[in-house]
Design an enzyme around this catalytic site. Structure first.
Site, PDB file in Angstrom:
ATOM      1  N   TYR A 116      -9.273   7.109  -4.359  1.00 20.63           N
ATOM      2  CA  TYR A 116     -10.343   6.649  -3.476  1.00 20.63           C
ATOM      3  C   TYR A 116     -10.604   7.716  -2.416  1.00 20.63           C
ATOM      4  O   TYR A 116      -9.719   8.505  -2.068  1.00 20.63           O
ATOM      5  CB  TYR A 116     -10.016   5.295  -2.832  1.00 20.63           C
ATOM      6  CG  TYR A 116      -8.670   5.222  -2.141  1.00 20.63           C
ATOM      7  CD1 TYR A 116      -8.528   5.591  -0.809  1.00 20.63           C
ATOM      8  CD2 TYR A 116      -7.544   4.770  -2.829  1.00 20.63           C
ATOM      9  CE1 TYR A 116      -7.297   5.516  -0.178  1.00 20.63           C
ATOM     10  CE2 TYR A 116      -6.313   4.688  -2.204  1.00 20.63           C
ATOM     11  CZ  TYR A 116      -6.202   5.065  -0.877  1.00 20.63           C
ATOM     12  OH  TYR A 116      -4.973   5.007  -0.257  1.00 20.63           O
ATOM     13  N   ASP A 174       7.850  -6.546   3.781  1.00 21.99           N
ATOM     14  CA  ASP A 174       8.689  -6.175   2.649  1.00 21.99           C
ATOM     15  C   ASP A 174      10.114  -6.690   2.764  1.00 21.99           C
ATOM     16  O   ASP A 174      10.792  -6.864   1.748  1.00 21.99           O
ATOM     17  CB  ASP A 174       8.724  -4.656   2.479  1.00 21.99           C
ATOM     18  CG  ASP A 174       7.477  -4.104   1.823  1.00 21.99           C
ATOM     19  OD1 ASP A 174       6.660  -4.908   1.332  1.00 21.99           O
ATOM     20  OD2 ASP A 174       7.319  -2.866   1.787  1.00 21.99           O
TER      21      ASP A 174
END
Length: 201
Positions: free
Chosen positions: A21, A98
């Site tokens: 991207y 996480d």
């Protein structure tokens, strides 16, 4: 071609894929994922070899190989499946992001989940003077959604790296769906992208 330069692109192959991207100032981010049985270390940003990267994706066509020819430095790290934690808190402390629900990056939601966690955690603590109860409510509100996201990421990991006849059939199906009902793939993930943490807590 001009439109492609302005959006994220995913190129998939057997046991590997690459996502790209655009960034600002003409730069482009490349994230390459390769299944490897020899990888063990769970570190971040170990140095890699640009030539290995080019060789791994050499059959991905001129668009990808053109990007990779410009790569001068590579950082590598392992991706590992871990279960969503069973307990996210005690009476005084809580984990999020996480630490609570490590996920593979195949739907790009790791940072988003951590932000959602933080919002819900703050809202629960703000709404309930009983800290232990607030932390318990935080986990109860977040854990089902995070499990669903981790499961979806694991499914995408498998789908991105299909091999043999299954790959040909799946990719033909994706192309057909994209032609006949271009919004259906996005709508399938409405549960993910339309989530509003303000309405939950």
């Amino acid at each position: 071609e001009a439109d492609a330069a302005c959006q994220a692109e995913v190129f998939m192959g057997p046991g590997r894929h690459i996502v790209s991207y655009p960034l600002g100032h003409g730069l482009r981010n490349l994230v390459a994922v390769v299944e490897r049985r020899d990888w063990q270390a769970e570190g971040w940003s170990q140095p890699g070899d640009p030539q290995d990267l080019r060789a791994t994706f050499s059959r991905f066509g001129p668009r990808v190989t053109g990007w990779l020819e410009q790569v001068e430095e590579v950082s590598i790290w392992g991706l590992f499946r871990h279960p969503v934690a069973t307990h996210w808190h005690n009476d005084r402390l809580a984990i999020l992001g996480d630490a609570a629900h490590p996920t593979l990056p195949f739907i790009a939601q790791g940072a988003v989940m951590a932000i959602e966690d933080a919002w819900i955690l703050a809202a629960c603590l703000d709404a309930d003077p009983d800290q232990a109860a607030a932390l318990s409510r935080y986990q109860a509100l977040r854990q089902p959604r995070c499990r669903q996201i981790v499961k979806a990421a694991n499914t995408n990991a498998r789908n991105y790296h299909l091999r043999g006849p299954a790959r040909a059939v799946a990719h033909a199906g994706l192309r057909a769906v994209n032609r006949l009902a271009p919004t259906s793939l996005i709508e399938r993930f409405a549960w993910l992208y339309d989530y509003d943490p303000l309405s939950v807590a």
